[in-house]
Design a protein around this motif. Structure first.
Motif, PDB file in Angstrom:
ATOM      1  N   ASP A  33     -11.658 -11.741  14.447  1.00 54.08           N
ATOM      2  CA  ASP A  33     -11.320 -10.651  13.536  1.00 54.08           C
ATOM      3  C   ASP A  33     -10.337  -9.721  14.226  1.00 54.08           C
ATOM      4  N   ASN A  34      -9.075 -10.088  14.172  1.00 56.14           N
ATOM      5  CA  ASN A  34      -8.026  -9.291  14.813  1.00 56.14           C
ATOM      6  C   ASN A  34      -7.350  -8.400  13.785  1.00 56.14           C
ATOM      7  N   ILE A  35      -7.121  -7.163  14.134  1.00 62.38           N
ATOM      8  CA  ILE A  35      -6.416  -6.239  13.257  1.00 62.38           C
ATOM      9  C   ILE A  35      -4.941  -6.609  13.280  1.00 62.38           C
ATOM     10  N   THR A  36      -4.381  -6.838  12.091  1.00 59.31           N
ATOM     11  CA  THR A  36      -2.977  -7.250  12.014  1.00 59.31           C
ATOM     12  C   THR A  36      -2.104  -6.206  11.325  1.00 59.31           C
ATOM     13  N   GLU A  37      -2.727  -5.183  10.743  1.00 59.48           N
ATOM     14  CA  GLU A  37      -1.961  -4.135  10.075  1.00 59.48           C
ATOM     15  C   GLU A  37      -2.404  -2.776  10.589  1.00 59.48           C
ATOM     16  N   GLU A  38      -1.481  -1.847  10.553  1.00 59.91           N
ATOM     17  CA  GLU A  38      -1.841  -0.494  10.976  1.00 59.91           C
ATOM     18  C   GLU A  38      -2.466   0.261   9.808  1.00 59.91           C
ATOM     19  N   ASN A  39      -3.237   1.268  10.124  1.00 60.00           N
ATOM     20  CA  ASN A  39      -3.901   2.081   9.119  1.00 60.00           C
ATOM     21  C   ASN A  39      -2.860   2.936   8.395  1.00 60.00           C
ATOM     22  N   GLN A  40      -2.729   2.736   7.084  1.00 60.21           N
ATOM     23  CA  GLN A  40      -1.760   3.490   6.285  1.00 60.21           C
ATOM     24  C   GLN A  40      -2.459   4.340   5.229  1.00 60.21           C
ATOM     25  N   ARG A  41      -3.694   4.706   5.490  1.00 58.62           N
ATOM     26  CA  ARG A  41      -4.498   5.454   4.526  1.00 58.62           C
ATOM     27  C   ARG A  41      -3.816   6.744   4.088  1.00 58.62           C
ATOM     28  N   GLU A  42      -3.322   7.513   5.025  1.00 60.25           N
ATOM     29  CA  GLU A  42      -2.690   8.790   4.673  1.00 60.25           C
ATOM     30  C   GLU A  42      -1.462   8.571   3.795  1.00 60.25           C
ATOM     31  N   LEU A  43      -0.672   7.564   4.091  1.00 56.83           N
ATOM     32  CA  LEU A  43       0.505   7.251   3.282  1.00 56.83           C
ATOM     33  C   LEU A  43       0.082   6.891   1.859  1.00 56.83           C
ATOM     34  N   PHE A  44      -0.914   6.026   1.727  1.00 56.60           N
ATOM     35  CA  PHE A  44      -1.364   5.603   0.403  1.00 56.60           C
ATOM     36  C   PHE A  44      -1.972   6.767  -0.375  1.00 56.60           C
ATOM     37  N   GLN A  45      -2.650   7.654   0.309  1.00 58.49           N
ATOM     38  CA  GLN A  45      -3.263   8.772  -0.393  1.00 58.49           C
ATOM     39  C   GLN A  45      -2.233   9.806  -0.841  1.00 58.49           C
ATOM     40  N   THR A  46      -1.074   9.816  -0.223  1.00 62.82           N
ATOM     41  CA  THR A  46      -0.028  10.747  -0.681  1.00 62.82           C
ATOM     42  C   THR A  46       0.511  10.340  -2.048  1.00 62.82           C
ATOM     43  N   ILE A  47       0.388   9.086  -2.413  1.00 55.64           N
ATOM     44  CA  ILE A  47       0.899   8.630  -3.715  1.00 55.64           C
ATOM     45  C   ILE A  47      -0.222   8.397  -4.724  1.00 55.64           C
ATOM     46  N   PRO A  70      -3.074   9.366  -7.482  1.00 54.65           N
ATOM     47  CA  PRO A  70      -3.143  10.456  -8.472  1.00 54.65           C
ATOM     48  C   PRO A  70      -4.078  11.582  -8.055  1.00 54.65           C
ATOM     49  N   GLN A  71      -5.274  11.253  -7.509  1.00 57.08           N
ATOM     50  CA  GLN A  71      -6.215  12.294  -7.092  1.00 57.08           C
ATOM     51  C   GLN A  71      -6.945  11.854  -5.836  1.00 57.08           C
ATOM     52  N   VAL A  72      -7.001  12.763  -4.869  1.00 57.71           N
ATOM     53  CA  VAL A  72      -7.722  12.514  -3.620  1.00 57.71           C
ATOM     54  C   VAL A  72      -8.460  13.794  -3.259  1.00 57.71           C
ATOM     55  N   THR A  73      -9.716  13.660  -2.841  1.00 56.28           N
ATOM     56  CA  THR A  73     -10.497  14.808  -2.378  1.00 56.28           C
ATOM     57  C   THR A  73     -11.228  14.407  -1.110  1.00 56.28           C
ATOM     58  N   GLU A  74     -11.011  15.144  -0.048  1.00 53.42           N
ATOM     59  CA  GLU A  74     -11.655  14.914   1.247  1.00 53.42           C
ATOM     60  C   GLU A  74     -11.525  13.454   1.703  1.00 53.42           C
ATOM     61  N   GLY A  75     -10.329  12.894   1.531  1.00 56.51           N
ATOM     62  CA  GLY A  75     -10.074  11.534   1.987  1.00 56.51           C
ATOM     63  C   GLY A  75     -10.571  10.442   1.064  1.00 56.51           C
ATOM     64  N   LEU A  76     -11.109  10.805  -0.103  1.00 51.94           N
ATOM     65  CA  LEU A  76     -11.628   9.818  -1.052  1.00 51.94           C
ATOM     66  C   LEU A  76     -10.748   9.788  -2.294  1.00 51.94           C
TER      67      LEU A  76
END
Length: 96
Positions: free
Chosen positions: A66-80, A82-88
């Protein structure tokens, strides 16, 4: 009852598939081979054979590392999003 070219054409028409006329003999041959295999397998005596609960029963399944092949892009995805609250992600309620 063997599959015929007419069966292939009728099935393709019903499924709205376009099949080249040159490919029909291969479809007929492959489907007839498959049906023959199923027929042969249905004639095998399985009276003294216990059913398996899993096709890998008695064996261990090999897993890949189980090797990680992608970087964490959570913040980028949450910027686009429609609604995000406390990281959800906030989505409409669908079950009451």
């Amino acid at each position: 009852m063997p599959v015929t070219a007419q069966d292939i054409n009728r099935t393709a028409h019903l499924a709205k598939l376009r099949i080249d006329e040159g490919e029909i003999p291969a479809y007929v041959r492959n489907l007839n081979n498959l049906l023959k295999l199923v027929d042969d397998m249905s004639r095998v005596n399985t009276d003294n054979i216990d059913p398996m609960s899993h096709p890998m029963e008695g064996q261990t399944q090999r897993f890949r590392k189980d090797n990680i092949t992608e970087e964490n892009q959570r913040e980028l995805f949450q910027t686009i999003a429609p609604q995000v609250t406390e990281g959800l992600y906030i989505v409409p309620k669908v079950i009451e």
